[in-house]
Design a protein around this motif. Structure first.
Motif, short mmCIF file in Angstrom:
data_model
loop_
_atom_site.label_atom_id
_atom_site.label_comp_id
_atom_site.label_asym_id
_atom_site.label_seq_id
_atom_site.Cartn_x
_atom_site.Cartn_y
_atom_site.Cartn_z
N GLN A 1 5.33 -3.26 13.03
CA GLN A 1 4.08 -2.70 13.87
C GLN A 1 3.33 -1.78 12.90
OE1 GLN A 1 4.24 -1.65 17.71
NE2 GLN A 1 6.60 -2.03 17.73
N THR A 2 3.95 -0.88 11.98
CA THR A 2 3.23 -0.01 10.95
C THR A 2 2.81 -0.62 9.67
OG1 THR A 2 4.64 1.87 12.25
CG2 THR A 2 3.26 2.45 10.25
N ALA A 3 4.06 -1.30 8.94
CA ALA A 3 3.30 -1.70 7.71
C ALA A 3 2.03 -2.88 7.38
CB ALA A 3 4.59 -2.82 7.28
N PRO A 4 1.69 -3.44 8.60
CA PRO A 4 0.36 -3.83 8.53
C PRO A 4 -0.95 -2.91 8.28
CG PRO A 4 1.60 -4.89 10.45
CD PRO A 4 2.48 -3.71 9.87
N LEU A 5 -0.53 -1.63 8.47
CA LEU A 5 -1.48 -0.78 8.20
C LEU A 5 -1.84 -0.56 6.59
CD1 LEU A 5 -0.78 2.18 10.67
CD2 LEU A 5 -2.59 0.58 10.69
N ILE A 6 -0.87 -0.90 5.99
CA ILE A 6 -0.90 -0.85 4.31
C ILE A 6 -2.19 -1.99 3.92
CG2 ILE A 6 0.05 -1.22 2.15
CD1 ILE A 6 2.80 -0.55 3.40
N ASP A 7 -2.12 -2.98 4.69
CA ASP A 7 -3.13 -4.13 4.17
C ASP A 7 -4.65 -3.45 4.87
OD1 ASP A 7 -1.73 -5.82 2.65
OD2 ASP A 7 -1.45 -7.12 4.30
N PHE A 8 -4.49 -2.81 6.25
CA PHE A 8 -5.56 -2.51 6.95
C PHE A 8 -6.16 -1.38 6.02
CE2 PHE A 8 -7.45 0.63 9.59
CZ PHE A 8 -8.13 -0.49 10.58
N TYR A 9 -5.48 -0.52 5.33
CA TYR A 9 -6.13 0.59 4.55
C TYR A 9 -6.65 0.09 3.04
CZ TYR A 9 -5.63 3.98 8.38
OH TYR A 9 -5.68 4.65 9.80
N SER A 10 -5.61 -0.66 2.63
CA SER A 10 -6.15 -1.07 1.24
C SER A 10 -7.15 -2.09 1.38
CB SER A 10 -4.91 -1.78 0.52
OG SER A 10 -4.36 -2.67 1.08
N ASP A 11 -7.45 -2.85 2.25
CA ASP A 11 -8.58 -3.67 2.36
C ASP A 11 -9.89 -2.80 2.41
OD1 ASP A 11 -7.21 -5.93 2.55
OD2 ASP A 11 -7.42 -6.43 4.45
N ARG A 12 -9.67 -1.70 2.75
CA ARG A 12 -11.05 -0.83 2.79
C ARG A 12 -10.93 0.27 1.69
NH1 ARG A 12 -11.25 1.98 8.43
NH2 ARG A 12 -11.46 0.17 9.84
N GLN A 13 -10.09 -0.19 0.59
CA GLN A 13 -10.08 0.74 -0.66
C GLN A 13 -9.72 2.28 -0.11
OE1 GLN A 13 -12.96 -1.81 -1.16
NE2 GLN A 13 -11.13 -2.89 -2.15
N GLN A 14 -8.92 2.51 1.02
CA GLN A 14 -8.72 3.85 1.30
C GLN A 14 -7.12 4.32 0.99
OE1 GLN A 14 -10.25 3.30 5.29
NE2 GLN A 14 -11.84 4.61 5.05
N LEU A 15 -6.47 3.30 0.54
CA LEU A 15 -4.97 3.42 0.16
C LEU A 15 -4.72 3.93 -1.14
CD1 LEU A 15 -2.54 2.85 2.26
CD2 LEU A 15 -1.98 1.11 0.70
N ARG A 16 -3.91 4.88 -1.38
CA ARG A 16 -3.42 5.41 -2.41
C ARG A 16 -1.78 5.49 -2.29
NH1 ARG A 16 -6.71 8.41 -5.72
NH2 ARG A 16 -5.20 7.85 -7.32
N SER A 17 -1.06 4.58 -3.20
CA SER A 17 0.32 4.56 -2.95
C SER A 17 1.09 5.43 -4.20
CB SER A 17 1.11 3.15 -3.31
OG SER A 17 0.93 2.36 -1.98
N ILE A 18 2.30 6.00 -3.47
CA ILE A 18 3.08 7.09 -4.34
C ILE A 18 4.41 6.41 -4.49
CG2 ILE A 18 3.89 9.15 -4.64
CD1 ILE A 18 1.30 10.52 -3.80
N ASP A 19 4.95 6.51 -5.46
CA ASP A 19 6.40 6.17 -5.56
C ASP A 19 7.24 7.27 -4.90
OD1 ASP A 19 9.13 5.50 -6.12
OD2 ASP A 19 8.86 5.76 -8.37
#
Ligand code: AMP
Length: 184
Positions: free
Chosen positions: A148-166
């Protein structure tokens, strides 16, 4: 002024990092999980409705959460910025958040995703000792996260709003990486 959304699986360190960064930026750390745990502890109507879902590691129904977030973002201290931790947790919550922010004339700066491998997550969660941290519930929370939550990674990266950190680094290293992002 910073308005940030923290995303990541349970045990990724969202709570720890959101709290440190919120202190650093002098803005409220808004954790829906913490608000719900306080409601359960005080046996409020919200707490009574939420407890069963939380004990099973399921998400509480959207309606309970969206009202809570709406109310919280209207508090005076949230006018100067905020860090949302644990919300949104579903695509429908993310859409609700967009509408809510538009209606109150706000927007967020970015969504930060803390990336941590599953083995580390389970180890961290088992050592934390929270009421919903026994092994079966942990596995269910990871399952719910993936579904239910991991799909938000695509949702926000499609909008260029996601920053990932290790997130598989020391607390200090993750904090340093976060500060770099918000200062950029
Ligand atoms: P957390 O402290 O973020 O791990 O949240 C603990 C529990 O609270 C979760 O397992 C859910 O049962 C509930 N919860 C917290 N935030 C949300 C949310 N945004 N939507 C639905 N349930 C939530």
């Amino acid at each position: 002024m910073a308005r940030l959304i923290f995303l990541g699986p349970p045990g990724a360190g969202k709570g720890t990092q959101a709290s440190l960064l919120a202190q650093h930026c002098e803005i409220p750390h808004i954790s829906t999980g913490e608000i719900l745990r306080a409601a359960v502890a005080h046996r409020t109507e919200l707490g009574v409705k939420a407890q069963g879902y939380m004990d099973r590691g399921e998400l509480v129904p959207d309606q309970l959460i969206v009202d809570l977030v709406h109310e919280r973002l209207l508090q005076p201290d949230a006018a100067s910025g905020w860090i949302l931790d644990g919300f949104p947790r579903t695509v429908s919550q993310a859409k609700f958040l967009d509408e809510l922010l538009e209606s109150i004339g706000q927007s967020y700066d970015c969504v930060i995703n803390l990336d941590v491998p599953d083995e580390t997550l389970v180890k961290r969660l088992l050592s934390r000792g929270r009421a919903d941290d026994n092994e079966d519930v942990i596995l269910n929370r990871l399952h719910v996260y993936r579904e239910q939550t991991a799909p938000l990674i695509d949702f926000y990266s499609d909008r260029q709003q996601l920053r990932s950190i290790d997130g598989n680094q020391t607390v200090d290293q993750v904090t340093a990486a976060l500060k770099q992002i918000i200062q950029a």
